[in-house]
Motif scaffolding. Sequence first.
Motif, PDB file in Angstrom:
ATOM      1  N   ARG A 132      70.247  67.941 -28.153  1.00  0.00           N
ATOM      2  CA  ARG A 132      71.627  67.481 -29.129  1.00  0.00           C
ATOM      3  C   ARG A 132      72.906  67.250 -28.638  1.00  0.00           C
ATOM      4  N   GLU A 133      73.143  68.391 -28.207  1.00  0.00           N
ATOM      5  CA  GLU A 133      74.180  69.139 -27.957  1.00  0.00           C
ATOM      6  C   GLU A 133      74.291  68.814 -26.356  1.00  0.00           C
ATOM      7  N   LYS A 138      74.945  64.891 -25.479  1.00  0.00           N
ATOM      8  CA  LYS A 138      76.580  64.931 -27.091  1.00  0.00           C
ATOM      9  C   LYS A 138      77.102  64.534 -24.613  1.00  0.00           C
ATOM     10  N   PHE A 139      77.783  65.904 -24.133  1.00  0.00           N
ATOM     11  CA  PHE A 139      77.899  65.759 -23.278  1.00  0.00           C
ATOM     12  C   PHE A 139      77.968  64.741 -22.597  1.00  0.00           C
ATOM     13  N   GLU A 189      76.916  61.990 -22.894  1.00  0.00           N
ATOM     14  CA  GLU A 189      76.439  60.867 -23.811  1.00  0.00           C
ATOM     15  C   GLU A 189      74.884  60.348 -23.413  1.00  0.00           C
ATOM     16  N   GLN A 220      71.856  59.719 -25.799  1.00  0.00           N
ATOM     17  CA  GLN A 220      71.879  59.807 -27.237  1.00  0.00           C
ATOM     18  C   GLN A 220      70.465  60.664 -27.181  1.00  0.00           C
ATOM     19  N   PRO A 257      71.471  61.907 -35.398  1.00  0.00           N
ATOM     20  CA  PRO A 257      72.327  61.311 -34.088  1.00  0.00           C
ATOM     21  C   PRO A 257      73.641  61.729 -34.308  1.00  0.00           C
ATOM     22  N   SER A 258      74.238  61.108 -35.006  1.00  0.00           N
ATOM     23  CA  SER A 258      75.619  60.913 -34.666  1.00  0.00           C
ATOM     24  C   SER A 258      76.047  62.793 -35.775  1.00  0.00           C
ATOM     25  N   ARG A 259      75.292  63.942 -35.960  1.00  0.00           N
ATOM     26  CA  ARG A 259      75.574  64.969 -36.336  1.00  0.00           C
ATOM     27  C   ARG A 259      76.035  65.993 -35.150  1.00  0.00           C
TER      28      ARG A 259
END
Length: 122
Positions: A88-89, A92-93, A95, A97, A120-122
């Motif tokens: 997940r981290e 995010k980097f 882009e 998901q 996914p937004s956390r």
Amino acid sequence: MRIFRQTWDESKIGFIEQFRVLLTNRAQKVLGIVEISTGGISGTVADPKVIFGAALKAGASGLLMAHNHPSGNLAPSQSDIDLTKRMREGGKFLEIQVLDHQIVTTEGYYSFADEGCYSPSR
């Protein structure tokens, strides 16, 4: 979950552990499913570099991870939880998901997203 189960060889799901990734575009249409690794009875390697490499090559905007537990135990291990957090981290980097991580057995499945373990937004 159905799409992942359809890709598993019934003779292997209860015997050896495999890790797969379903890649999606921005509209969450399936681009393909990639087998990341096949291991033994008690584990397999899910290298984030290989997973994100496949996603980048496909131009994916999202991915769903899945692996089976030959033991039939649907509970995620600490390694499963840690991998999900790292992915997940990284997503995010990049882009990309990370939509879910599922554990599949002959009897059913466990979904990190369905169980509220993350959004996914956390």
